[in-house]
Enzyme design. Structure first.
Site, short mmCIF file in Angstrom:
data_model
loop_
_atom_site.label_atom_id
_atom_site.label_comp_id
_atom_site.label_asym_id
_atom_site.label_seq_id
_atom_site.Cartn_x
_atom_site.Cartn_y
_atom_site.Cartn_z
CE LYS A 1 -5.89 -2.39 4.50
NZ LYS A 1 -6.40 -3.50 5.32
CB ALA B 1 -7.38 -9.15 1.41
CD GLU C 1 -9.96 -4.74 -5.99
OE1 GLU C 1 -10.32 -4.21 -4.92
OE2 GLU C 1 -10.40 -4.40 -7.10
CG LEU D 1 -13.36 -8.42 0.44
CD1 LEU D 1 -13.82 -7.52 1.58
CD2 LEU D 1 -14.40 -9.47 0.11
N GLY E 1 -5.48 -12.20 5.43
CA GLY E 1 -5.05 -13.58 5.27
C GLY E 1 -4.31 -13.77 3.97
CE LYS F 1 -2.12 -1.82 3.58
NZ LYS F 1 -2.02 -3.26 3.37
N GLY G 1 -1.22 -14.62 10.61
CA GLY G 1 -0.93 -13.89 9.37
C GLY G 1 -1.87 -12.76 9.06
#
Length: 815
Positions: A682, A611, A606, A613, A797, A579, A664
């Site tokens: 984000k 993650a 993306e 989505l 994850g 990011k 994780g």
């Protein structure tokens, strides 16, 4: 009667000559056959080397001569029975003695005239054909050797003599019509003038010899036996997916051979074309292969493009100036001066304004051409009517060839757009009036990429090869590589994508394989790789210059994020879950987006939010369709959601955070997640993708961490501070529980402002039942003004993040 020609690779040694004998025996029927033989592979180069050294009075020429002698004598001793060796060796030694005398003459006078060089170079074919014929005879074949110099007559343009077809046809008809032997072995390349002086037909002249004789005797077929199974759709050394073309027309074959298809010497076709004699190109080492048949009327192919070829080592010569417009004779003078200096023109293009003429020539002629043209137009240059000639080198010509191209629209557009998408710059374009050929001049370094790009587009049923360069092979990277391996077959069959991982790097090692890394054993390959170096990795990616290249960043490293601009400038797509770049300074973020558009290289991230989505993709589609975002509310940290869903009055805050890290869900440094910095990044990315210009400092962060925790510099110190302030976190939980609320770390963007912080979420709120590591995003827009558009699912994850990267790879492949 058949004519069979065997190239230098087919007669390179005794073992290969034995293969030739089998082919010749299998061809013997009731009719005669002419066997045309090239020099043993590499011998012509040795002869050139010896002649050059002799002309420089370098006594090392004798050493080269010894190599030539040893090569021929050892081959004879291996091929011939002892009883047949004495006569053959004596004959060969006589010829070698004559050759040695010629080289000694060049040494004494300190030069090699074109006439002398032709005599010297012809010995390669003279010796090889004699040895082959003696071998055939010793094996019981009905065979005779005939010197082609007695049959093919030329002028005395030494080095590339012009054939006197009237005299040659008469001599060939007479000899081959009366000779009674079934097999006649003749040397290729060598000819003679009517006065008896030795001449040659130019490099590749053995093909020409065979065609001349085939035309003279009206052969049923001309077979060219070489080391490849025909004419290929592209050079198989550069394009692994290239395949042999079963049938091709004379005209197509001439175009391909002119543009570098070395399996066939261009003049070969001329003597057989008018008589309709088919040419069959076959592989000496795989005689059962179909090969390529060249003949008339092969236009039944559904493919408009039959082959792709190229010429290396080209230069562009450009003549331009306002004084050229409307002035007759400029072109005549330009090409006349090139002709007078024996400079061959491979490509011509002229602006419709008549302001400039651009030609493609061999790079070796570049300086000579520049000087000659500048001298010829000296007056016009001095009076500034014409500019001094401009020369560009390190170029190549690529060409699409096909008889049916003229009846298919849009081929040029497809050719140039596919090259442009892979950053192949086109310097000049030419298309013949027959529309059988579209040629383009490109940088020589781009040849392999250009050929593979075009071959993929026109011959591989639209299966697109993606070349992936992966930085980061930790949790996410490992899952990503496993997914690629599992889905490789599906991607190729269903999505027409051939995904190859070409490079891998972690913090210690990096490994490259331009043929594609076997993902079953990628860890072993990486362990054996060279030391990791981010800059060197980038340089190697550039140097490979592969089509459809994609750089994948699975790290959270700021230095790696700083390399994206370099990749995009080289038309290399960037796919990242890192990011840092997209949440960096607005100017840098905007630059990356601009570079992506400018160089037609996808920049996809993306997984920066949610993650796997489709959060960013959904937002992009809303904006692209003309919708306008009014407000965004979101729980964007899977790690924080996991922490606060598992933290209660029976657990320790520090213990839950450690559990999240172990599974994780957090960054290696969990403070990045818990401080809210990750969520700030984000929401910043979502705000920017909504069209708003924000910096990270514009976002209000209502941190729930004590200042002492925020000020820690190591992970251990951070955990220690969580233990120290455990009562602080217990109080936060108790306060929410007292109100019947749950704790959620919420990001919000509204009216151009953004903030993040821990909130008490009541039971009737969509965020209340958000479990585990899930994320949720609510988009309130002009169209979704009452009920927001909701995206919800696992937001952390390694598996889901890897799947998001995978999805971006597919998006890049379909770009």
């Amino acid at each position: 009667m058949k004519v069979l020609k065997f190239g230098g690779s087919s007669v390179a040694d005794a073992k290969r000559i034995k293969l030739v004998k089998k082919i010749v025996e299998n061809n013997i029927k009731d009719d005669k056959q002419i066997i045309v033989v090239s020099a043993f592979g590499g011998v012509t180069d040795l002869l050139l080397e010896a002649a050059h050294q002799a002309s420089l009075r370098d006594e090392n020429y004798t050493g080269v001569m010894e190599k030539i002698e040893k090569r021929h004598l050892e081959t004879m001793q291996e091929l011939l029975p002892i009883a047949s060796q004495s006569k053959a060796i004596s004959a060969v030694k006589r010829e070698l003695n004559t050759l040695e005398t010629l080289l000694e003459g060049a040494f004494l006078i300190g030069e090699t005239t074109p006439k002398l060089l032709d005599r010297i170079l012809g010995y390669g074919e003279l010796l090889s054909s004699y040895i082959v014929s003696e071998f055939f005879t010793s094996e019981g074949m009905d065979c005779i050797h005939k010197d082609s110099r007695a049959l093919i007559k030329t002028d005395e343009n030494y080095g590339k003599a012009a054939v006197d077809f009237k005299m040659t046809n008469r001599l060939c008809e007479t000899y081959f019509g009366t000779v009674t032997y079934k097999t006649i072995v003749v040397p290729g390349f060598a000819a003679s003038s009517p006065e008896g002086n030795s001449t040659t037909l130019g490099r590749g002249g053995s093909d020409y010899t065979a065609a001349i004789m085939a035309g003279a005797v009206n052969a049923s077929v001309l077979e060219i036996w070489t080391d490849v199974s025909g004419m290929y759709t592209a050079n198989p050394k550069l394009v692994k997916q290239a395949f042999a073309i079963p049938d091709i027309s004379y005209e197509e074959a001439m175009e391909l051979s002119h543009f570098g298809a070395k399996v066939l010497y261009p003049p070969t076709i001329q003597p057989v074309l008018s008589k309709g004699i088919p040419i069959h190109i076959k592989n000496t080492f795989q005689p059962e292969e179909q090969g390529t048949r060249i003949r008339k009327n092969t236009n039944g192919s559904a493919r408009p493009v039959r082959g792709i070829s190229h010429i290396d080592n080209m230069a562009l010569l450009s003549l331009e100036g306002s004084g050229m417009v409307g002035i007759s004779g400029i072109s005549k003078r330009f090409f006349e001066v090139l002709s007078l200096h024996n400079i061959n023109v491979a490509l011509i293009t002229q602006a419709s304004s008549e302001h400039s003429i651009c030609i493609g020539i061999a790079e070796s002629d570049m300086q000579k051409a520049e000087k000659a043209v500048n001298e010829a137009f000296e007056y016009e240059i001095a009076t500034k009517k014409i500019n001094p000639v401009v020369v560009e080198d390190n170029l190549a010509i690529i060409a699409l060839v096909g008889d049916n191209m003229k009846s298919h629209q849009g081929l040029s557009g497809k050719m140039f757009s596919s090259l442009g998408q892979n950053n192949v710059n086109i310097r000049a374009i030419a298309q013949g009036a027959s529309e059988r050929n579209i040629s383009a001049v490109i940088d020589r370094a781009d040849v392999k990429k250009a050929l593979n790009t075009l071959h993929e587009h026109f011959f591989e049923e639209h299966v697109k090869q993606l070349n992936i360069f992966v930085m980061g092979a930790g949790n996410v990277g490992e899952k990503f590589l496993n997914q690629i391996r599992q889905q490789k077959k599906y991607l190729k069959e269903k999505l027409r994508l051939n995904v190859r991982v070409v490079a891998l790097s972690n913090s210690r090692k990096m490994y490259f394989d331009d043929g594609g890394i076997d993902l079953k054993n990628w860890k072993d390959f990486l362990d054996k790789g060279e030391p990791a170096d981010i800059d060197k990795f980038f340089e190697k990616v550039k140097a490979l210059n592969l089509r459809n290249s994609i750089f994948v960043d699975n790290t959270a490293n700021a230095v790696v994020a700083g390399t994206y601009a370099g990749y995009l400038k080289n038309s290399i797509a960037v796919v990242t879950c890192n990011k840092i770049a997209c949440s960096s300074e607005l100017e840098h973020y905007s630059q990356l987006k601009d570079l992506s558009r400018q160089y037609n290289a996808p920049f996809l991230f993306e997984t920066n939010v949610g993650a796997g989505l489709p959060v960013i993709d959904t937002l992009k589609n809303l904006i692209a369709s003309g919708d306008r975002v009014n407000k965004i509310q979101a729980v964007l940290s899977g790690s924080l959601n996991f922490v606060f869903n598992n933290f209660d009055d029976k657990s320790s805050f520090e213990g839950v955070v450690k559990q999240a890290q172990a599974e994780g869900y957090t960054e290696p440094d969990p403070k990045i997640d818990l401080s809210g910095v990750d969520v700030m990044r984000k929401i910043l990315i979502l705000a920017r993708e909504s069209g708003h210009e924000l910096e990270i400092d514009d976002i209000e962060n209502e941190s729930f961490l004590p200042q002492e925790s925020l000020d820690t510099t190591t992970v251990d110190d951070f955990y220690a501070s969580l233990v120290k302030h455990s009562s602080h976190f217990e109080n936060i939980y108790a306060e929410a529980a007292k109100k019947g609320c749950r704790l959620k770390y919420v990001a919000q963007f509204e009216d151009g402002k953004a903030k993040v912080g821990l909130q008490h979420i009541p039971k009737d709120h969509p965020f209340y039942n958000l479990e585990g590591k899930d994320n949720i995003v609510l988009f309130f827009t002009e169209r979704y003004n009452e009920q927001p558009l909701l995206v919800k699912g696992a937001g952390a994850g390694a598996d889901v993040t890897a799947s998001g990267i995978f999805a971006d790879i597919i998006r890049a492949g379909n770009f």
